[in-house]
Design an enzyme around this catalytic site. Structure first.
Site, PDB file in Angstrom:
ATOM      1  CG  HIS A 113      67.954   0.749  43.265  1.00  0.00           C
ATOM      2  ND1 HIS A 113      66.918   0.212  42.559  1.00  0.00           N
ATOM      3  CD2 HIS A 113      67.421   1.745  44.023  1.00  0.00           C
ATOM      4  CE1 HIS A 113      65.785   0.852  42.868  1.00  0.00           C
ATOM      5  NE2 HIS A 113      66.066   1.789  43.755  1.00  0.00           N
ATOM      6  CD  GLU A 160      70.153  -4.529  41.464  1.00  0.00           C
ATOM      7  OE1 GLU A 160      70.038  -3.519  42.211  1.00  0.00           O
ATOM      8  OE2 GLU A 160      69.271  -5.399  41.380  1.00  0.00           O
ATOM      9  CB  CYS A 180      64.037  -1.950  39.754  1.00  0.00           C
ATOM     10  SG  CYS A 180      65.189  -0.562  39.549  1.00  0.00           S
ATOM     11  CB  CYS A 217      68.917  -2.151  38.474  1.00  0.00           C
ATOM     12  SG  CYS A 217      68.999  -1.159  39.993  1.00  0.00           S
TER      13      CYS A 217
END
Lengths: 159, 159
Positions: B56, B58, B86, B89
């Site tokens: 992801h 992040e 999410c 993250c």
């Protein structure tokens, strides 16, 4: 769902975690991913030696297993991990979607070793602004527009 | 805590997210890490192109920023991300410890694009055995013993 348990894999994860302590190569955590009764990936925690706070055993083993499978999903796989996954790893597991996770030590055992995962579980439930690390939304319209662009894109891979 | 907000960095994250859609290189997400008013790392979501469900924006930007800083902590840094993190993250952010996170789009906006982070937030709160992916503890004593070994180890780096 394939959730057959084989204790040898959990003992293997624990062995790797103990080796990681002995070798001074990272935190006391390890995980393996199994498919069709065979280990396809083994990883230990490498946070300190890689300067990567995301390099927990579970995240590392997911990356490794996915690389081997050439897929971003671990369908049909089981994960064995020496300790109960932290919230980051729990999230990573949900994105990778193995069939089941077996773990030995609990969050409480981890806390005994100085690893306070419970703290993050508590933070998740707090209102965003009251968290120790504030999560502050700046709701500029361009933010949502990104998802309109995504929905309208032709060349996307959904995951 | 350094929580000064500068909207140009949030717009930059959104620009990178839109570029990622246009280039077909990943999901509609991007993040930047800022220190002392300068961007030190920029990343996009690369889940599909890297076959890495943990990639992801992040997580990628934390890895990148930590590599630059040669540290596993982002003390004194701010993260700007195009969308609300999410649970994976969020966990990664807690381990990396930037001072603050600014985001534009909400979980609801992400759901509009087909990304159901809410599902994982709900799963976290469920009893482990009732989760869609069961988390099953096998409390063998060797599991806790790992943390005794850790506590007794001389050559460890705490993180």
């Amino acid at each position: 769902m394939n959730d057959v348990y084989n204790e040898q894999f959990l003992y293997r994860a624990i062995e790797l975690a103990n080796n990681n302590i002995k070798n001074g190569t990272g935190g006391p955590f390890a995980a393996v991913v199994v498919k069709n009764g065979e280990i396809i990936a083994e990883s230990v925690n490498t946070v300190a030696c890689d300067n990567d706070p995301t390099a927990h055993a579970e995240v590392n083993v997911i990356r490794e297993a996915c690389k081997k499978m050439k897929d971003f999903q671990l369908t049909g796989c089981q994960m064995y991990t020496s300790c109960e996954p932290c919230p980051m790893c729990l999230g990573a597991i949900y994105w990778a979607r193995p069939d089941v996770v077996f773990f030995a030590a609990s969050q409480k055992d981890a806390a005994f070793g100085g690893f306070d995962d419970e703290f993050i579980y508590t933070e998740i439930e707090k209102p965003k602004m009251e968290r120790t690390i504030p999560f502050i939304q700046k709701p500029i319209p361009e933010g949502r527009k990104v998802f309109e662009n995504w929905n309208n894109a032709d060349n996307k891979t959904r995951y």
